[in-house]
Design a protein around this motif. Structure first.
Motif, PDB file in Angstrom:
ATOM      1  N   LEU A  72      -3.822  -1.778 -13.404  1.00 51.38           N
ATOM      2  CA  LEU A  72      -2.464  -1.731 -13.949  1.00 51.38           C
ATOM      3  C   LEU A  72      -1.736  -3.054 -13.702  1.00 51.38           C
ATOM      4  O   LEU A  72      -1.012  -3.549 -14.568  1.00 51.38           O
ATOM      5  N   ALA A  73      -1.959  -3.636 -12.526  1.00 52.43           N
ATOM      6  CA  ALA A  73      -1.306  -4.896 -12.171  1.00 52.43           C
ATOM      7  C   ALA A  73      -2.022  -6.111 -12.765  1.00 52.43           C
ATOM      8  O   ALA A  73      -1.470  -7.213 -12.768  1.00 52.43           O
ATOM      9  N   GLY A  74      -3.237  -5.911 -13.246  1.00 49.19           N
ATOM     10  CA  GLY A  74      -3.982  -7.023 -13.832  1.00 49.19           C
ATOM     11  C   GLY A  74      -4.681  -7.905 -12.812  1.00 49.19           C
ATOM     12  O   GLY A  74      -4.869  -9.097 -13.032  1.00 49.19           O
ATOM     13  N   ILE A  75      -5.078  -7.304 -11.679  1.00 51.38           N
ATOM     14  CA  ILE A  75      -5.824  -8.032 -10.658  1.00 51.38           C
ATOM     15  C   ILE A  75      -7.050  -7.209 -10.278  1.00 51.38           C
ATOM     16  O   ILE A  75      -7.166  -6.053 -10.673  1.00 51.38           O
ATOM     17  N   SER A  76      -7.952  -7.800  -9.507  1.00 51.84           N
ATOM     18  CA  SER A  76      -9.147  -7.049  -9.110  1.00 51.84           C
ATOM     19  C   SER A  76      -8.839  -6.120  -7.940  1.00 51.84           C
ATOM     20  O   SER A  76      -7.919  -6.370  -7.154  1.00 51.84           O
ATOM     21  N   GLY A  77      -9.623  -5.057  -7.836  1.00 51.94           N
ATOM     22  CA  GLY A  77      -9.486  -4.138  -6.716  1.00 51.94           C
ATOM     23  C   GLY A  77      -9.758  -4.832  -5.393  1.00 51.94           C
ATOM     24  O   GLY A  77      -9.103  -4.561  -4.390  1.00 51.94           O
ATOM     25  N   ALA A  78     -10.712  -5.766  -5.384  1.00 50.60           N
ATOM     26  CA  ALA A  78     -11.035  -6.498  -4.161  1.00 50.60           C
ATOM     27  C   ALA A  78      -9.858  -7.362  -3.725  1.00 50.60           C
ATOM     28  O   ALA A  78      -9.531  -7.426  -2.525  1.00 50.60           O
ATOM     29  N   ALA A  79      -9.196  -8.008  -4.683  1.00 51.33           N
ATOM     30  CA  ALA A  79      -8.031  -8.841  -4.344  1.00 51.33           C
ATOM     31  C   ALA A  79      -6.907  -7.975  -3.778  1.00 51.33           C
ATOM     32  O   ALA A  79      -6.286  -8.329  -2.768  1.00 51.33           O
ATOM     33  N   LEU A  80      -6.655  -6.831  -4.401  1.00 52.94           N
ATOM     34  CA  LEU A  80      -5.607  -5.936  -3.912  1.00 52.94           C
ATOM     35  C   LEU A  80      -5.941  -5.444  -2.510  1.00 52.94           C
ATOM     36  O   LEU A  80      -5.072  -5.407  -1.637  1.00 52.94           O
ATOM     37  N   SER A  81      -7.183  -5.104  -2.254  1.00 50.67           N
ATOM     38  CA  SER A  81      -7.602  -4.648  -0.936  1.00 50.67           C
ATOM     39  C   SER A  81      -7.339  -5.720   0.115  1.00 50.67           C
ATOM     40  O   SER A  81      -6.798  -5.436   1.188  1.00 50.67           O
ATOM     41  N   ARG A  82      -7.708  -6.964  -0.167  1.00 52.47           N
ATOM     42  CA  ARG A  82      -7.491  -8.052   0.784  1.00 52.47           C
ATOM     43  C   ARG A  82      -6.005  -8.285   1.043  1.00 52.47           C
ATOM     44  O   ARG A  82      -5.599  -8.554   2.177  1.00 52.47           O
ATOM     45  N   ILE A  83      -5.179  -8.155   0.003  1.00 51.56           N
ATOM     46  CA  ILE A  83      -3.730  -8.328   0.156  1.00 51.56           C
ATOM     47  C   ILE A  83      -3.159  -7.205   1.013  1.00 51.56           C
ATOM     48  O   ILE A  83      -2.404  -7.443   1.957  1.00 51.56           O
ATOM     49  N   GLU A  84      -3.520  -5.960   0.700  1.00 50.59           N
ATOM     50  CA  GLU A  84      -3.001  -4.815   1.452  1.00 50.59           C
ATOM     51  C   GLU A  84      -3.437  -4.830   2.911  1.00 50.59           C
ATOM     52  O   GLU A  84      -2.704  -4.362   3.783  1.00 50.59           O
ATOM     53  N   ASN A  85      -4.622  -5.356   3.186  1.00 49.49           N
ATOM     54  CA  ASN A  85      -5.135  -5.395   4.551  1.00 49.49           C
ATOM     55  C   ASN A  85      -4.729  -6.661   5.302  1.00 49.49           C
ATOM     56  O   ASN A  85      -5.156  -6.870   6.438  1.00 49.49           O
ATOM     57  N   ARG A 107       0.834  -1.207   0.000  1.00 43.18           N
ATOM     58  CA  ARG A 107       0.000   0.000   0.000  1.00 43.18           C
ATOM     59  C   ARG A 107       0.870   1.259   0.000  1.00 43.18           C
ATOM     60  O   ARG A 107       0.622   2.200  -0.757  1.00 43.18           O
ATOM     61  N   ARG A 108       1.892   1.278   0.852  1.00 42.72           N
ATOM     62  CA  ARG A 108       2.754   2.457   0.946  1.00 42.72           C
ATOM     63  C   ARG A 108       3.408   2.757  -0.399  1.00 42.72           C
ATOM     64  O   ARG A 108       3.427   3.898  -0.852  1.00 42.72           O
ATOM     65  N   LYS A 109       3.934   1.730  -1.059  1.00 45.84           N
ATOM     66  CA  LYS A 109       4.583   1.933  -2.360  1.00 45.84           C
ATOM     67  C   LYS A 109       3.567   2.389  -3.409  1.00 45.84           C
ATOM     68  O   LYS A 109       3.853   3.256  -4.218  1.00 45.84           O
ATOM     69  N   ARG A 110       2.361   1.812  -3.383  1.00 47.63           N
ATOM     70  CA  ARG A 110       1.315   2.200  -4.337  1.00 47.63           C
ATOM     71  C   ARG A 110       0.952   3.672  -4.153  1.00 47.63           C
ATOM     72  O   ARG A 110       0.867   4.434  -5.124  1.00 47.63           O
ATOM     73  N   VAL A 111       0.753   4.080  -2.900  1.00 42.93           N
ATOM     74  CA  VAL A 111       0.371   5.461  -2.604  1.00 42.93           C
ATOM     75  C   VAL A 111       1.503   6.413  -2.990  1.00 42.93           C
ATOM     76  O   VAL A 111       1.263   7.490  -3.534  1.00 42.93           O
ATOM     77  N   GLU A 112       2.755   6.018  -2.715  1.00 46.22           N
ATOM     78  CA  GLU A 112       3.899   6.856  -3.091  1.00 46.22           C
ATOM     79  C   GLU A 112       3.945   7.094  -4.599  1.00 46.22           C
ATOM     80  O   GLU A 112       4.381   8.149  -5.055  1.00 46.22           O
ATOM     81  N   LEU A 113       3.479   6.093  -5.364  1.00 44.40           N
ATOM     82  CA  LEU A 113       3.433   6.251  -6.822  1.00 44.40           C
ATOM     83  C   LEU A 113       2.228   7.076  -7.275  1.00 44.40           C
ATOM     84  O   LEU A 113       2.124   7.427  -8.446  1.00 44.40           O
ATOM     85  N   GLY A 114       1.326   7.358  -6.360  1.00 45.45           N
ATOM     86  CA  GLY A 114       0.167   8.185  -6.683  1.00 45.45           C
ATOM     87  C   GLY A 114      -0.998   7.431  -7.290  1.00 45.45           C
ATOM     88  O   GLY A 114      -1.881   8.035  -7.886  1.00 45.45           O
ATOM     89  N   HIS A 115      -1.029   6.122  -7.108  1.00 44.97           N
ATOM     90  CA  HIS A 115      -2.106   5.315  -7.678  1.00 44.97           C
ATOM     91  C   HIS A 115      -3.200   5.051  -6.651  1.00 44.97           C
ATOM     92  O   HIS A 115      -2.921   4.726  -5.503  1.00 44.97           O
ATOM     93  N   GLY A 116      -4.449   5.155  -7.087  1.00 42.00           N
ATOM     94  CA  GLY A 116      -5.576   4.721  -6.280  1.00 42.00           C
ATOM     95  C   GLY A 116      -5.663   3.205  -6.340  1.00 42.00           C
ATOM     96  O   GLY A 116      -5.015   2.558  -7.166  1.00 42.00           O
ATOM     97  N   MET A 117      -6.467   2.634  -5.466  1.00 49.51           N
ATOM     98  CA  MET A 117      -6.571   1.175  -5.378  1.00 49.51           C
ATOM     99  C   MET A 117      -7.020   0.539  -6.697  1.00 49.51           C
ATOM    100  O   MET A 117      -6.349  -0.351  -7.209  1.00 49.51           O
ATOM    101  N   ASN A 118      -8.138   0.981  -7.244  1.00 52.06           N
ATOM    102  CA  ASN A 118      -8.654   0.346  -8.460  1.00 52.06           C
ATOM    103  C   ASN A 118      -7.782   0.617  -9.676  1.00 52.06           C
ATOM    104  O   ASN A 118      -7.599  -0.258 -10.528  1.00 52.06           O
ATOM    105  N   ARG A 119      -7.233   1.818  -9.762  1.00 55.34           N
ATOM    106  CA  ARG A 119      -6.351   2.153 -10.882  1.00 55.34           C
ATOM    107  C   ARG A 119      -5.110   1.255 -10.870  1.00 55.34           C
ATOM    108  O   ARG A 119      -4.705   0.722 -11.889  1.00 55.34           O
ATOM    109  N   PHE A 120      -4.520   1.087  -9.671  1.00 54.69           N
ATOM    110  CA  PHE A 120      -3.330   0.260  -9.571  1.00 54.69           C
ATOM    111  C   PHE A 120      -3.668  -1.202  -9.821  1.00 54.69           C
ATOM    112  O   PHE A 120      -2.913  -1.915 -10.490  1.00 54.69           O
ATOM    113  N   ALA A 121      -4.799  -1.666  -9.297  1.00 57.66           N
ATOM    114  CA  ALA A 121      -5.199  -3.060  -9.502  1.00 57.66           C
ATOM    115  C   ALA A 121      -5.335  -3.358 -10.994  1.00 57.66           C
ATOM    116  O   ALA A 121      -4.862  -4.395 -11.476  1.00 57.66           O
TER     117      ALA A 121
END
Length: 103
Positions: free
Chosen positions: A25-38, A9-23
């Motif tokens: 970009l990475a080719g995964i769902s926003g829900a999956a990224l949220s569960r990983i970050e949390n 999460r810290r690295k994503r935020v430092e790059l200026g990406h929101g959760m869904n935008r970054f997800a």
């Protein structure tokens, strides 16, 4: 070894990406990224590779240390990264009132 979602999460935020935008970009769902970050889910190796590729870092940079967690990095910013938006000169809070203008 476990992934440290807070580091992701810290690295994503430092790059200026929101959760869904970054997800996306990475080719995964926003829900999956949220569960990983949390810390609710550990990503599969291929998912972790997608995330670190999108972050521009190596896998070991987002892994927890053996004692359970990576050390906190103090950067002077809040966890949301919004300090600049809520602070005025010299770190004083911005007021909601406009400054008087000279005529």
């Amino acid at each position: 070894m476990k992934t440290n979602g807070r580091l992701i999460r810290r690295k994503r935020v430092e790059l200026g990406h929101g959760m869904n935008r970054f997800a996306a970009l990475a080719g995964i769902s926003g829900a999956a990224l949220s569960r990983i970050e949390n810390g609710q889910r550990q990503p599969r190796p291929e998912t972790l590779k997608k995330i670190t590729d999108a972050l521009g870092c190596r896998i070991h940079e987002v892994m927890a240390e053996e004692d359970g967690d990576a050390p906190e990095v103090q950067s002077g910013a809040s966890a949301t990264g919004n300090d600049e938006a809520t602070r005025g000169p010299a770190g004083s809070p911005l007021s909601s009132k406009s400054a008087p203008t000279a005529k």
